[in-house]
Design a protein around this motif. Structure first.
Motif, PDB file in Angstrom:
ATOM      1  N   THR A 269       0.824  -1.212   0.000  1.00 52.09           N
ATOM      2  CA  THR A 269       0.000   0.000   0.000  1.00 52.09           C
ATOM      3  C   THR A 269       0.859   1.262   0.000  1.00 52.09           C
ATOM      4  O   THR A 269       0.385   2.334  -0.414  1.00 52.09           O
ATOM      5  CB  THR A 269      -0.935   0.027   1.219  1.00 52.09           C
ATOM      6  N   THR A 270       2.114   1.159   0.457  1.00 49.41           N
ATOM      7  CA  THR A 270       2.949   2.359   0.502  1.00 49.41           C
ATOM      8  C   THR A 270       3.378   2.830  -0.886  1.00 49.41           C
ATOM      9  O   THR A 270       3.912   3.935  -1.032  1.00 49.41           O
ATOM     10  CB  THR A 270       4.195   2.126   1.383  1.00 49.41           C
ATOM     11  N   CYS A 271       3.150   2.009  -1.910  1.00 45.79           N
ATOM     12  CA  CYS A 271       3.386   2.442  -3.291  1.00 45.79           C
ATOM     13  C   CYS A 271       2.158   3.132  -3.882  1.00 45.79           C
ATOM     14  O   CYS A 271       2.196   3.581  -5.039  1.00 45.79           O
ATOM     15  CB  CYS A 271       3.720   1.241  -4.185  1.00 45.79           C
ATOM     16  N   TYR A 272       1.077   3.221  -3.106  1.00 45.09           N
ATOM     17  CA  TYR A 272      -0.173   3.739  -3.658  1.00 45.09           C
ATOM     18  C   TYR A 272       0.036   5.103  -4.313  1.00 45.09           C
ATOM     19  O   TYR A 272       0.634   6.016  -3.730  1.00 45.09           O
ATOM     20  CB  TYR A 272      -1.250   3.865  -2.572  1.00 45.09           C
ATOM     21  N   ALA A 303       3.205  -2.277   4.682  1.00 43.19           N
ATOM     22  CA  ALA A 303       4.150  -1.208   4.375  1.00 43.19           C
ATOM     23  C   ALA A 303       5.496  -1.790   3.969  1.00 43.19           C
ATOM     24  O   ALA A 303       6.031  -2.671   4.645  1.00 43.19           O
ATOM     25  CB  ALA A 303       4.326  -0.302   5.588  1.00 43.19           C
ATOM     26  N   TYR A 304       6.042  -1.290   2.868  1.00 40.60           N
ATOM     27  CA  TYR A 304       7.384  -1.678   2.445  1.00 40.60           C
ATOM     28  C   TYR A 304       8.364  -0.808   3.226  1.00 40.60           C
ATOM     29  O   TYR A 304       8.175   0.413   3.318  1.00 40.60           O
ATOM     30  CB  TYR A 304       7.533  -1.454   0.936  1.00 40.60           C
ATOM     31  N   VAL A 328       4.911  -4.116   8.800  1.00 43.35           N
ATOM     32  CA  VAL A 328       6.048  -3.988   7.881  1.00 43.35           C
ATOM     33  C   VAL A 328       6.710  -5.357   7.720  1.00 43.35           C
ATOM     34  O   VAL A 328       7.537  -5.742   8.546  1.00 43.35           O
ATOM     35  CB  VAL A 328       7.090  -2.976   8.400  1.00 43.35           C
ATOM     36  N   PRO A 329       6.356  -6.126   6.699  1.00 38.41           N
ATOM     37  CA  PRO A 329       6.995  -7.430   6.509  1.00 38.41           C
ATOM     38  C   PRO A 329       8.467  -7.264   6.106  1.00 38.41           C
ATOM     39  O   PRO A 329       8.768  -6.912   4.972  1.00 38.41           O
ATOM     40  CB  PRO A 329       6.181  -8.071   5.373  1.00 38.41           C
ATOM     41  N   LEU A 330       9.375  -7.516   7.049  1.00 39.77           N
ATOM     42  CA  LEU A 330      10.801  -7.288   6.800  1.00 39.77           C
ATOM     43  C   LEU A 330      11.480  -8.493   6.160  1.00 39.77           C
ATOM     44  O   LEU A 330      12.533  -8.357   5.542  1.00 39.77           O
ATOM     45  CB  LEU A 330      11.509  -6.929   8.113  1.00 39.77           C
ATOM     46  N   GLN A 331      10.935  -9.673   6.373  1.00 37.27           N
ATOM     47  CA  GLN A 331      11.377 -10.938   5.766  1.00 37.27           C
ATOM     48  C   GLN A 331      12.657 -11.493   6.368  1.00 37.27           C
ATOM     49  O   GLN A 331      12.803 -12.710   6.497  1.00 37.27           O
ATOM     50  CB  GLN A 331      11.515 -10.810   4.252  1.00 37.27           C
TER      51      GLN A 331
END
Length: 525
Positions: A269-272, A303-304, A328-331
């Motif tokens: 969504t932060t690229c919206y 959120a990226y 915030v998926p940090l992976q």
């Protein structure tokens, strides 16, 4: 996550033919659930009746997920389970939709002959033809008795114009990734060559499958990021944002119908708005939606990390009805693993980001997710991740064992981590987080918070369940209510001021103090 969907409203149509009963099973993420709601809305408008009883359905639809191996297996098991109703129930047609279709269209047709039709992620409007129904003319709709049903407000010409305009929008990153082969589908069995382009808007009918007070709004579809472990861009296509005005119109309609919590969703969504030439598009959208009268909670997923701007944090802090919550998926936290994942950064950079977030929005709840066992992950990499989790102290944390997905870049990597090692690391990280969570929940005892009551607990009628603004729907812990305070009963979908009286590893217990109005102030956590 499985949803068997029902809606208690109906639409009267000029048709004496009995309304076909259609049962929906929606698997996977909230984005998939919205797709199911759109398909149900289209079917409802065409004269169908949605039912939660598969044994009573004339037509069954399974909207599938294929993100990782366990999701694919659940999808296949559910398809086979629903197929039994073609012999033991009244079902005469079985439709399979969603991500599994987008990946294994021909294989499904070949190996599961009970399936009568398939609908991909970019073909939602084809659900009508798959069910043997025709789209009605606008004048055939006489009435709408459902408070959860958004009827099309504009004609087909407006819808077509919106779709055409959307098709011209793109992000430079997406175009670059396409040139690099990010969206290639030639190795998939049965996937159509064309990438999905469909994106619903505020004129599209929806039947909500969520509880009355809450709803999701998908503000974007697809993804342009190059993450090597993920096939979602191949399943969903290039990133594309919905029109700003369309999202606002849908949100206003939902609130007018009684929705009090809206969760904005998208793969990122932060690229919206980047494809619409909007700078800080998500912040602008949140600022506008927060001004809708009657909207008590507004949140967004996901959120990226490198797109959490100062403007976004300022907007979250500015409005009381924007939930102080960030997923915030940090992976991972090891720079070496993140580099192979095509993510970048590392623990040191992430800790600075977390500090910035917490400074800008005091008391914010942070959720993240990690993948353990990624190809090449060493014990040292895993220890780096554990040390990072100890220092970051997330409120909520999910752990996935690496799933080797054909079609992803990671599938081609060597140095695969043994399944036993992956499971051991997964358990160890969750054990670590359990201790962090237990300590954090214990610190909340004695605090007063606003709680959205969801209803009686499935575990026992002696307890009711609810959520605070620090709990996203369905994925975080639970607030159990064991004392109604001055009330004989509680109203599902209403907000109450509650005191936390007891804590557990991930959940808390609370007592009701008083009913909370929309303007009731929250205390800091």
């Amino acid at each position: 996550m499985k949803h068997l969907s029902e809606n208690d409203g109906s639409v009267a149509v000029l048709n004496e033919t009995p309304r076909p009963k259609i049962g929906f099973v929606s698997l996977g993420c909230p984005k998939n659930l919205v797709d199911s709601e759109v398909m149900m809305g289209l079917l409802d408008r065409a004269g169908a009746e949605i039912t939660t009883k598969p044994e009573a359905a004339d037509i069954l639809v399974v909207n599938t997920c294929s993100f990782i191996d366990t999701a694919k297996q659940e999808s296949v098991d559910t398809i086979l389970e629903m197929a039994q109703h073609k012999t033991s129930g009244s079902a005469r047609r079985l439709i399979v939709a969603g991500c599994l279709v987008e990946r294994y269209r021909d294989e499904i047709r070949r190996n599961i002959p009970e399936v009568d039709a398939v609908v991909g992620t970019g073909e939602l409007e084809q659900i009508l033809a798959a069910a043997g129904l025709e789209a009605p003319k606008p004048q055939t709709i006489l009435a709408n008795a459902s408070p959860f049903h958004i009827l099309s407000a504009e004609g087909g010409a407006a819808r077509a114009a919106s779709t055409a305009a959307q098709a011209t929008a793109a992000r430079p990153e997406g175009d670059l990734r396409e040139q690099q082969g990010r969206f290639a589908r030639d190795t998939w069995d049965g996937a159509t060559a064309q990438l999905p382009q469909y994106l619903y808007d505020h004129t599209t009918p929806r039947l909500l499958a969520t509880k009355k007070a809450s709803a999701y709004i998908k503000i974007a579809e697809g993804c342009d990021h190059p993450c090597s472990f993920c096939v979602i861009p191949n399943l969903r296509g290039k990133f594309r944002s919905r029109r700003f005005e369309s999202v606002v119109a849908e949100a206003e309609a939902l609130v007018a119908q009684g929705v009090r919590e809206i969760t904005l969703i998208g793969q990122d969504t932060t690229c919206y708005g980047e494809d619409l030439d909007l700078k800080d598009g998500l912040a602008l959208l949140l600022d506008r939606l927060a001004q809708i009268e009657g909207l008590v909670w507004l949140r967004f997923l996901y959120a990226y990390p490198n797109r959490i701007t100062g403007k976004l944090l300022e907007t979250i802090a500015k409005h009381d009805n924007i939930c102080k919550y960030l997923d915030v998926p940090l992976q991972h936290a090891s720079p070496a693993v993140l580099k192979t994942m095509k993510r970048g950064a590392g623990a040191e950079i992430f800790l600075k980001t977390i500090a910035k977030v917490r400074a800008a929005v005091p008391g914010i709840a942070l959720r993240t997710s990690f993948i353990v066992g990624f190809p090449g992950e060493t014990e040292e990499d895993f220890e780096t991740l554990c040390d990072f989790v100890k220092e970051a102290k997330f409120d909520w944390l999910g752990v996935f064992g690496y799933s080797d997905e054909e079609g992803s870049r990671a599938f081609e990597l060597g140095e695969k981590v043994p399944a036993r090692t992956i499971e051991r690391r997964k358990r160890a990280l969750m054990k670590l987080q359990q201790g962090i969570s237990k300590k954090g929940k214990a610190a909340q005892v004695g605090r007063a918070v606003n709680v959205l009551i969801e209803g009686e607990s499935e575990e026992t009628p002696l307890l009711w369940e609810g959520r605070t603004q620090f709990h996203a729907p369905e994925i975080d812990g639970t607030v159990y209510i064991n004392d109604f305070g001055p009330y004989e009963s509680l109203t599902p979908g209403a907000f109450y001021r509650c005191e936390i009286t007891e804590s557990h590893d991930y959940d808390v217990v609370a007592r009701v103090i008083e009913e909370a109005g929309p303007a009731a102030a929250e205390v800091s956590r």
